[in-house]
Design a protein around this motif. Structure first.
Motif, PDB file in Angstrom:
ATOM      1  N   VAL A 138       0.809  -1.213   0.000  1.00 12.92           N
ATOM      2  CA  VAL A 138       0.000   0.000   0.000  1.00 12.92           C
ATOM      3  C   VAL A 138       0.852   1.278   0.000  1.00 12.92           C
ATOM      4  CG1 VAL A 138      -0.399   0.168   2.512  1.00 12.92           C
ATOM      5  CG2 VAL A 138      -2.104   1.034   0.906  1.00 12.92           C
ATOM      6  N   GLU A 139       1.972   1.290   0.695  1.00 15.25           N
ATOM      7  CA  GLU A 139       2.819   2.487   0.724  1.00 15.25           C
ATOM      8  C   GLU A 139       3.422   2.779  -0.655  1.00 15.25           C
ATOM      9  OE1 GLU A 139       3.058   4.808   3.068  1.00 15.25           O
ATOM     10  OE2 GLU A 139       1.572   3.611   4.160  1.00 15.25           O
ATOM     11  N   PHE A 140       3.735   1.733  -1.406  1.00 18.15           N
ATOM     12  CA  PHE A 140       4.238   1.895  -2.771  1.00 18.15           C
ATOM     13  C   PHE A 140       3.233   2.685  -3.611  1.00 18.15           C
ATOM     14  CE2 PHE A 140       3.998   0.036  -7.100  1.00 18.15           C
ATOM     15  CZ  PHE A 140       5.192   0.514  -7.614  1.00 18.15           C
ATOM     16  N   TYR A 141       1.967   2.296  -3.552  1.00 18.51           N
ATOM     17  CA  TYR A 141       0.943   2.978  -4.338  1.00 18.51           C
ATOM     18  C   TYR A 141       0.691   4.396  -3.830  1.00 18.51           C
ATOM     19  CZ  TYR A 141       0.030  -1.353  -6.791  1.00 18.51           C
ATOM     20  OH  TYR A 141       0.158  -2.474  -7.570  1.00 18.51           O
ATOM     21  N   LYS A 142       0.706   4.589  -2.518  1.00 22.56           N
ATOM     22  CA  LYS A 142       0.539   5.939  -1.952  1.00 22.56           C
ATOM     23  C   LYS A 142       1.630   6.864  -2.472  1.00 22.56           C
ATOM     24  CE  LYS A 142      -1.692   4.993   2.482  1.00 22.56           C
ATOM     25  NZ  LYS A 142      -1.488   4.981   3.949  1.00 22.56           N
ATOM     26  N   LEU A 155       3.156   6.826  -5.179  1.00 23.75           N
ATOM     27  CA  LEU A 155       2.945   7.163  -6.589  1.00 23.75           C
ATOM     28  C   LEU A 155       1.712   8.041  -6.814  1.00 23.75           C
ATOM     29  CD1 LEU A 155       3.849   3.761  -8.254  1.00 23.75           C
ATOM     30  CD2 LEU A 155       5.154   5.885  -8.353  1.00 23.75           C
ATOM     31  N   GLY A 156       1.001   8.387  -5.741  1.00 21.76           N
ATOM     32  CA  GLY A 156      -0.136   9.287  -5.867  1.00 21.76           C
ATOM     33  C   GLY A 156      -1.485   8.609  -5.995  1.00 21.76           C
ATOM     34  N   PHE A 157      -1.553   7.310  -5.773  1.00 18.79           N
ATOM     35  CA  PHE A 157      -2.821   6.598  -5.815  1.00 18.79           C
ATOM     36  C   PHE A 157      -3.655   6.962  -4.588  1.00 18.79           C
ATOM     37  CE2 PHE A 157      -0.470   4.123  -8.795  1.00 18.79           C
ATOM     38  CZ  PHE A 157      -1.349   3.332  -9.521  1.00 18.79           C
ATOM     39  N   SER A 158      -4.976   7.054  -4.778  1.00 17.72           N
ATOM     40  CA  SER A 158      -5.867   7.164  -3.622  1.00 17.72           C
ATOM     41  C   SER A 158      -6.111   5.738  -3.119  1.00 17.72           C
ATOM     42  CB  SER A 158      -7.182   7.851  -4.010  1.00 17.72           C
ATOM     43  OG  SER A 158      -7.857   7.111  -5.002  1.00 17.72           O
ATOM     44  N   ILE A 159      -6.319   5.601  -1.815  1.00 15.49           N
ATOM     45  CA  ILE A 159      -6.392   4.291  -1.179  1.00 15.49           C
ATOM     46  C   ILE A 159      -7.709   4.151  -0.437  1.00 15.49           C
ATOM     47  CG2 ILE A 159      -5.255   2.708   0.432  1.00 15.49           C
ATOM     48  CD1 ILE A 159      -3.415   3.582  -1.934  1.00 15.49           C
ATOM     49  N   LYS A 160      -8.349   3.009  -0.610  1.00 19.85           N
ATOM     50  CA  LYS A 160      -9.569   2.684   0.122  1.00 19.85           C
ATOM     51  C   LYS A 160      -9.360   1.319   0.782  1.00 19.85           C
ATOM     52  CE  LYS A 160     -14.458   1.713  -0.524  1.00 19.85           C
ATOM     53  NZ  LYS A 160     -15.509   1.462  -1.506  1.00 19.85           N
ATOM     54  N   THR A 161      -9.572   1.258   2.085  1.00 18.85           N
ATOM     55  CA  THR A 161      -9.420   0.003   2.824  1.00 18.85           C
ATOM     56  C   THR A 161     -10.685  -0.827   2.680  1.00 18.85           C
ATOM     57  OG1 THR A 161      -8.010   1.141   4.415  1.00 18.85           O
ATOM     58  CG2 THR A 161      -8.927  -0.986   5.102  1.00 18.85           C
ATOM     59  N   ILE A 162     -10.507  -2.121   2.407  1.00 21.69           N
ATOM     60  CA  ILE A 162     -11.641  -3.038   2.298  1.00 21.69           C
ATOM     61  C   ILE A 162     -11.317  -4.316   3.082  1.00 21.69           C
ATOM     62  CG2 ILE A 162     -12.470  -2.179   0.070  1.00 21.69           C
ATOM     63  CD1 ILE A 162     -11.040  -4.558  -1.266  1.00 21.69           C
ATOM     64  N   ILE A 163     -12.348  -5.025   3.445  1.00 17.02           N
ATOM     65  CA  ILE A 163     -12.196  -6.333   4.084  1.00 17.02           C
ATOM     66  C   ILE A 163     -12.689  -7.379   3.085  1.00 17.02           C
ATOM     67  CG2 ILE A 163     -12.855  -7.806   6.032  1.00 17.02           C
ATOM     68  CD1 ILE A 163     -11.326  -5.350   6.952  1.00 17.02           C
ATOM     69  N   LYS A 164     -11.866  -8.362   2.818  1.00 14.15           N
ATOM     70  CA  LYS A 164     -12.238  -9.442   1.895  1.00 14.15           C
ATOM     71  C   LYS A 164     -12.333 -10.747   2.662  1.00 14.15           C
ATOM     72  CE  LYS A 164     -11.588  -8.573  -2.780  1.00 14.15           C
ATOM     73  NZ  LYS A 164     -10.975  -8.976  -4.015  1.00 14.15           N
ATOM     74  N   GLN A 165     -13.315 -11.538   2.283  1.00 17.03           N
ATOM     75  CA  GLN A 165     -13.494 -12.857   2.877  1.00 17.03           C
ATOM     76  C   GLN A 165     -12.825 -13.899   1.996  1.00 17.03           C
ATOM     77  OE1 GLN A 165     -14.845 -13.264   5.885  1.00 17.03           O
ATOM     78  NE2 GLN A 165     -15.296 -11.068   6.005  1.00 17.03           N
ATOM     79  N   TYR A 166     -12.015 -14.728   2.611  1.00 17.51           N
ATOM     80  CA  TYR A 166     -11.334 -15.820   1.925  1.00 17.51           C
ATOM     81  C   TYR A 166     -11.655 -17.119   2.657  1.00 17.51           C
ATOM     82  CZ  TYR A 166      -8.621 -12.242  -0.513  1.00 17.51           C
ATOM     83  OH  TYR A 166      -8.244 -11.172  -1.285  1.00 17.51           O
ATOM     84  N   PRO A 167     -11.453 -18.256   2.003  1.00 18.26           N
ATOM     85  CA  PRO A 167     -11.736 -19.542   2.667  1.00 18.26           C
ATOM     86  C   PRO A 167     -11.011 -19.722   4.007  1.00 18.26           C
ATOM     87  CG  PRO A 167     -11.365 -19.897   0.332  1.00 18.26           C
ATOM     88  CD  PRO A 167     -11.055 -18.446   0.610  1.00 18.26           C
ATOM     89  N   ASP A 168      -9.833 -19.126   4.137  1.00 19.03           N
ATOM     90  CA  ASP A 168      -9.089 -19.269   5.398  1.00 19.03           C
ATOM     91  C   ASP A 168      -9.226 -18.044   6.307  1.00 19.03           C
ATOM     92  OD1 ASP A 168      -7.611 -17.742   3.637  1.00 19.03           O
ATOM     93  OD2 ASP A 168      -5.699 -18.675   4.108  1.00 19.03           O
ATOM     94  N   GLY A 169     -10.265 -17.230   6.080  1.00 17.81           N
ATOM     95  CA  GLY A 169     -10.534 -16.084   6.948  1.00 17.81           C
ATOM     96  C   GLY A 169     -10.594 -14.775   6.192  1.00 17.81           C
ATOM     97  N   GLU A 170     -10.814 -13.703   6.953  1.00 17.85           N
ATOM     98  CA  GLU A 170     -10.891 -12.400   6.309  1.00 17.85           C
ATOM     99  C   GLU A 170      -9.529 -11.720   6.311  1.00 17.85           C
ATOM    100  OE1 GLU A 170     -13.924 -10.399   8.604  1.00 17.85           O
ATOM    101  OE2 GLU A 170     -12.429  -9.339   9.771  1.00 17.85           O
ATOM    102  N   CYS A 183      -6.585   0.619  -4.737  1.00 15.90           N
ATOM    103  CA  CYS A 183      -5.768   1.774  -5.088  1.00 15.90           C
ATOM    104  C   CYS A 183      -6.192   2.278  -6.467  1.00 15.90           C
ATOM    105  CB  CYS A 183      -4.293   1.361  -5.123  1.00 15.90           C
ATOM    106  SG  CYS A 183      -3.739   0.477  -3.655  1.00 15.90           S
ATOM    107  N   GLN A 184      -6.265   3.592  -6.606  1.00 16.84           N
ATOM    108  CA  GLN A 184      -6.681   4.167  -7.891  1.00 16.84           C
ATOM    109  C   GLN A 184      -5.975   5.484  -8.117  1.00 16.84           C
ATOM    110  OE1 GLN A 184     -10.927   4.192  -8.832  1.00 16.84           O
ATOM    111  NE2 GLN A 184     -10.736   6.295  -9.524  1.00 16.84           N
ATOM    112  N   ILE A 185      -5.589   5.693  -9.357  1.00 12.81           N
ATOM    113  CA  ILE A 185      -5.059   6.987  -9.752  1.00 12.81           C
ATOM    114  C   ILE A 185      -5.755   7.420 -11.037  1.00 12.81           C
ATOM    115  CG2 ILE A 185      -3.070   6.069 -11.046  1.00 12.81           C
ATOM    116  CD1 ILE A 185      -1.469   8.496  -9.874  1.00 12.81           C
ATOM    117  N   ASN A 186      -6.242   8.650 -11.038  1.00 13.60           N
ATOM    118  CA  ASN A 186      -6.839   9.237 -12.231  1.00 13.60           C
ATOM    119  C   ASN A 186      -5.789  10.144 -12.857  1.00 13.60           C
ATOM    120  OD1 ASN A 186      -9.470   8.078 -11.910  1.00 13.60           O
ATOM    121  ND2 ASN A 186      -9.766   9.496 -10.219  1.00 13.60           N
ATOM    122  N   LEU A 187      -5.626  10.000 -14.163  1.00  8.10           N
ATOM    123  CA  LEU A 187      -4.537  10.713 -14.835  1.00  8.10           C
ATOM    124  C   LEU A 187      -5.027  11.812 -15.745  1.00  8.10           C
ATOM    125  CD1 LEU A 187      -3.003   7.285 -15.559  1.00  8.10           C
ATOM    126  CD2 LEU A 187      -2.058   8.925 -13.964  1.00  8.10           C
TER     127      LEU A 187
END
Length: 143
Positions: A112-116, A118-133, A139-143
């Motif tokens: 995440v720090e790599f993308y920050k 470079l100027g990307f905006s960051i949104k935290t999300i929680i994802k569910q996976y078979p072995d837990g969340e 990360c998104q950058i508009n050019l």
């Protein structure tokens, strides 16, 4: 450094390419890598670039392109060249070559720090996976 569009896919099936790209895979194995890479190669929306430095392939970026934006499917750099500008080069040159208006990616806490930086905006999300969340970052950058 040079950014090269991959047109000959044999190198991507090599142990050398696997040693780089496996860093951005979950629980990598060479067999799993070959299966995933074959799917990417066959996807007409996927574009794969490598970074060549001093005659050696040192980075890979895989993008799934839409009309004017792309999603980073995976990006990885040779371990000995981490924090040397190769990842930034892969992203910036890909944006120029593909003439993108937006670039998106999903990463974990390690990226995440790599993308920050470079100027990307960051949104935290929680994802569910078979072995837990897991906490992930969109990360998104508009050019």
């Amino acid at each position: 450094m040079k950014l090269l569009l991959v047109k000959e896919y044999e190198w991507l099936k090599s142990e050398s390419a696997y040693s780089i790209y496996s860093q951005c895979m979950y629980k990598p194995s060479y067999k799993k890598y070959l299966i995933e890479m074959q799917k990417l190669i066959e996807d007409p929306k996927v574009v794969i670039f490598t970074c060549c430095k001093d005659g050696c392939m040192v980075g890979i970026i895989v993008l799934r392109k839409s009309v004017d934006f792309a999603e980073i499917v995976g990006i990885a750099v040779s371990k000995q060249l981490h924090r040397k500008g190769v990842g930034s080069f892969l992203i910036k040159e890909s944006i120029k070559i593909l003439n993108l208006s937006k670039l998106i990616a999903e990463t974990d806490v390690h990226g995440v720090e790599f993308y920050k930086k470079l100027g990307f905006s960051i949104k935290t999300i929680i994802k569910q996976y078979p072995d837990g969340e897991s906490i992930r970052y969109q990360c998104q950058i508009n050019l």
